[in-house]
Write a protein that holds these residues in place. Structure first.
Motif, PDB file in Angstrom:
ATOM      1  N   ARG A  31       0.836  -1.214   0.000  1.00  0.00           N
ATOM      2  CA  ARG A  31       0.000   0.000   0.000  1.00  0.00           C
ATOM      3  C   ARG A  31       0.864   1.254   0.000  1.00  0.00           C
ATOM      4  N   TYR A  32       1.921   1.242   0.800  1.00  0.00           N
ATOM      5  CA  TYR A  32       2.841   2.379   0.835  1.00  0.00           C
ATOM      6  C   TYR A  32       3.464   2.598  -0.544  1.00  0.00           C
ATOM      7  N   TYR A  33       3.900   1.513  -1.175  1.00  0.00           N
ATOM      8  CA  TYR A  33       4.513   1.604  -2.500  1.00  0.00           C
ATOM      9  C   TYR A  33       3.530   2.198  -3.508  1.00  0.00           C
ATOM     10  N   LEU A  34       2.282   1.733  -3.500  1.00  0.00           N
ATOM     11  CA  LEU A  34       1.293   2.234  -4.458  1.00  0.00           C
ATOM     12  C   LEU A  34       0.993   3.707  -4.221  1.00  0.00           C
ATOM     13  N   LEU A  35       0.888   4.118  -2.980  1.00  0.00           N
ATOM     14  CA  LEU A  35       0.664   5.538  -2.689  1.00  0.00           C
ATOM     15  C   LEU A  35       1.859   6.385  -3.117  1.00  0.00           C
ATOM     16  N   GLU A  36       3.057   5.878  -2.872  1.00  0.00           N
ATOM     17  CA  GLU A  36       4.269   6.583  -3.295  1.00  0.00           C
ATOM     18  C   GLU A  36       4.313   6.698  -4.825  1.00  0.00           C
ATOM     19  N   LEU A  37       3.951   5.627  -5.507  1.00  0.00           N
ATOM     20  CA  LEU A  37       3.917   5.618  -6.965  1.00  0.00           C
ATOM     21  C   LEU A  37       2.920   6.650  -7.495  1.00  0.00           C
ATOM     22  N   LEU A  38       1.730   6.679  -6.918  1.00  0.00           N
ATOM     23  CA  LEU A  38       0.716   7.644  -7.362  1.00  0.00           C
ATOM     24  C   LEU A  38       1.149   9.081  -7.078  1.00  0.00           C
ATOM     25  N   GLU A  39       1.746   9.308  -5.927  1.00  0.00           N
ATOM     26  CA  GLU A  39       2.213  10.651  -5.599  1.00  0.00           C
ATOM     27  C   GLU A  39       3.289  11.108  -6.589  1.00  0.00           C
ATOM     28  N   LYS A  40       4.232  10.231  -6.896  1.00  0.00           N
ATOM     29  CA  LYS A  40       5.286  10.569  -7.852  1.00  0.00           C
ATOM     30  C   LYS A  40       4.697  10.815  -9.233  1.00  0.00           C
ATOM     31  N   PHE A  41       3.725   9.986  -9.603  1.00  0.00           N
ATOM     32  CA  PHE A  41       3.076  10.144 -10.907  1.00  0.00           C
ATOM     33  C   PHE A  41       2.401  11.514 -11.000  1.00  0.00           C
ATOM     34  N   MET A  42       1.728  11.945  -9.943  1.00  0.00           N
ATOM     35  CA  MET A  42       1.083  13.262  -9.948  1.00  0.00           C
ATOM     36  C   MET A  42       2.107  14.384 -10.029  1.00  0.00           C
ATOM     37  N   ASP A  43       3.231  14.237  -9.325  1.00  0.00           N
ATOM     38  CA  ASP A  43       4.295  15.244  -9.399  1.00  0.00           C
ATOM     39  C   ASP A  43       4.860  15.339 -10.808  1.00  0.00           C
ATOM     40  N   VAL A  44       5.096  14.195 -11.426  1.00  0.00           N
ATOM     41  CA  VAL A  44       5.642  14.166 -12.781  1.00  0.00           C
ATOM     42  C   VAL A  44       4.623  14.727 -13.776  1.00  0.00           C
ATOM     43  N   ALA A  45       3.342  14.428 -13.569  1.00  0.00           N
ATOM     44  CA  ALA A  45       2.304  14.958 -14.461  1.00  0.00           C
ATOM     45  C   ALA A  45       2.257  16.483 -14.387  1.00  0.00           C
ATOM     46  N   GLU A  46       2.418  17.031 -13.199  1.00  0.00           N
ATOM     47  CA  GLU A  46       2.450  18.488 -13.044  1.00  0.00           C
ATOM     48  C   GLU A  46       3.665  19.080 -13.759  1.00  0.00           C
ATOM     49  N   LEU A  47       4.810  18.440 -13.606  1.00  0.00           N
ATOM     50  CA  LEU A  47       6.017  18.886 -14.297  1.00  0.00           C
ATOM     51  C   LEU A  47       5.858  18.775 -15.809  1.00  0.00           C
ATOM     52  N   ALA A  52       5.435  21.164 -21.022  1.00  0.00           N
ATOM     53  CA  ALA A  52       4.711  21.270 -22.293  1.00  0.00           C
ATOM     54  C   ALA A  52       4.348  22.718 -22.575  1.00  0.00           C
ATOM     55  N   THR A  53       3.926  23.429 -21.546  1.00  0.00           N
ATOM     56  CA  THR A  53       3.579  24.843 -21.723  1.00  0.00           C
ATOM     57  C   THR A  53       4.799  25.633 -22.185  1.00  0.00           C
ATOM     58  N   LYS A  54       5.946  25.397 -21.554  1.00  0.00           N
ATOM     59  CA  LYS A  54       7.169  26.101 -21.955  1.00  0.00           C
ATOM     60  C   LYS A  54       7.548  25.757 -23.389  1.00  0.00           C
ATOM     61  N   VAL A  55       7.534  24.492 -23.722  1.00  0.00           N
ATOM     62  CA  VAL A  55       7.940  24.043 -25.055  1.00  0.00           C
ATOM     63  C   VAL A  55       7.002  24.601 -26.119  1.00  0.00           C
ATOM     64  N   ILE A  56       5.721  24.554 -25.862  1.00  0.00           N
ATOM     65  CA  ILE A  56       4.736  25.008 -26.840  1.00  0.00           C
ATOM     66  C   ILE A  56       4.819  26.512 -27.033  1.00  0.00           C
ATOM     67  N   PHE A  57       4.941  27.253 -25.925  1.00  0.00           N
ATOM     68  CA  PHE A  57       4.875  28.705 -26.023  1.00  0.00           C
ATOM     69  C   PHE A  57       6.226  29.369 -26.218  1.00  0.00           C
ATOM     70  N   ARG A  58       7.315  28.638 -26.079  1.00  0.00           N
ATOM     71  CA  ARG A  58       8.641  29.230 -26.267  1.00  0.00           C
ATOM     72  C   ARG A  58       8.748  29.839 -27.669  1.00  0.00           C
ATOM     73  N   GLY A  59       8.296  29.149 -28.675  1.00  0.00           N
ATOM     74  CA  GLY A  59       8.348  29.647 -30.037  1.00  0.00           C
ATOM     75  C   GLY A  59       7.288  30.682 -30.341  1.00  0.00           C
ATOM     76  N   GLN A  60       6.332  30.827 -29.448  1.00  0.00           N
ATOM     77  CA  GLN A  60       5.238  31.760 -29.676  1.00  0.00           C
ATOM     78  C   GLN A  60       5.547  33.169 -29.161  1.00  0.00           C
ATOM     79  N   ILE A  61       6.592  33.335 -28.348  1.00  0.00           N
ATOM     80  CA  ILE A  61       6.906  34.641 -27.763  1.00  0.00           C
ATOM     81  C   ILE A  61       7.097  35.688 -28.850  1.00  0.00           C
ATOM     82  N   GLY A  62       7.838  35.339 -29.895  1.00  0.00           N
ATOM     83  CA  GLY A  62       8.050  36.282 -30.989  1.00  0.00           C
ATOM     84  C   GLY A  62       6.752  36.642 -31.684  1.00  0.00           C
ATOM     85  N   LEU A  63       5.893  35.682 -31.876  1.00  0.00           N
ATOM     86  CA  LEU A  63       4.605  35.948 -32.498  1.00  0.00           C
ATOM     87  C   LEU A  63       3.755  36.847 -31.619  1.00  0.00           C
TER      88      LEU A  63
END
Length: 82
Positions: A31-47, A52-63
Motif C-alpha cells: 500500500r505504501y509503494y502504491l501511494l508513493e507511486l501515485l504521488e510521484k506520478f502526480m508530481d511528474v504529471a504536473e512537471l 509542455a507549456t514552456k515548449v509550446i509557447f517558447r516559439g510563440q513569444i516572438g509571435l
C-alpha cells in the motif's frame, strides 16, 4: 526512458480497478509503494504540464511580441494577455 506504451499500461492498470484491488489486498508495504507511486506520478504529471507549456509557447513569444506583447526581457504595459 518511459514509452507511451508504459504510460498506457499504467493508465489501464488504474482504469481497470486493479490498482485499487492491489491496494486493498496488499500488505502495508504494498500500500505504501502504491501511494508513493501515485504521488510521484502526480508530481511528474504536473512537471509535464509545465514543461509542455514552456515548449509550446517558447516559439510563440516572438509571435506574441508582434501582437502587442512586450518582447522577452522588456517590461510590458502591465496588461496580461493570458
Amino acid at each position: 526512458m518511459l514509452t507511451v506504451k508504459d504510460l498506457e499500461e499504467f493508465e489501464n492498470y488504474m482504469r481497470s480497478g486493479e490498482l485499487e484491488t492491489d491496494f486493498k489486498d496488499g500488505c502495508e508495504n504494498d500500500r505504501y509503494y502504491l501511494l508513493e507511486l501515485l504521488e510521484k506520478f502526480m508530481d511528474v504529471a504536473e512537471l509535464a504540464d509545465e514543461t509542455a507549456t514552456k515548449v509550446i509557447f517558447r516559439g510563440q513569444i516572438g509571435l506574441l511580441a508582434g501582437a502587442g506583447a512586450a518582447p522577452e526581457g522588456e517590461k510590458s504595459n502591465g496588461k496580461n494577455i493570458f
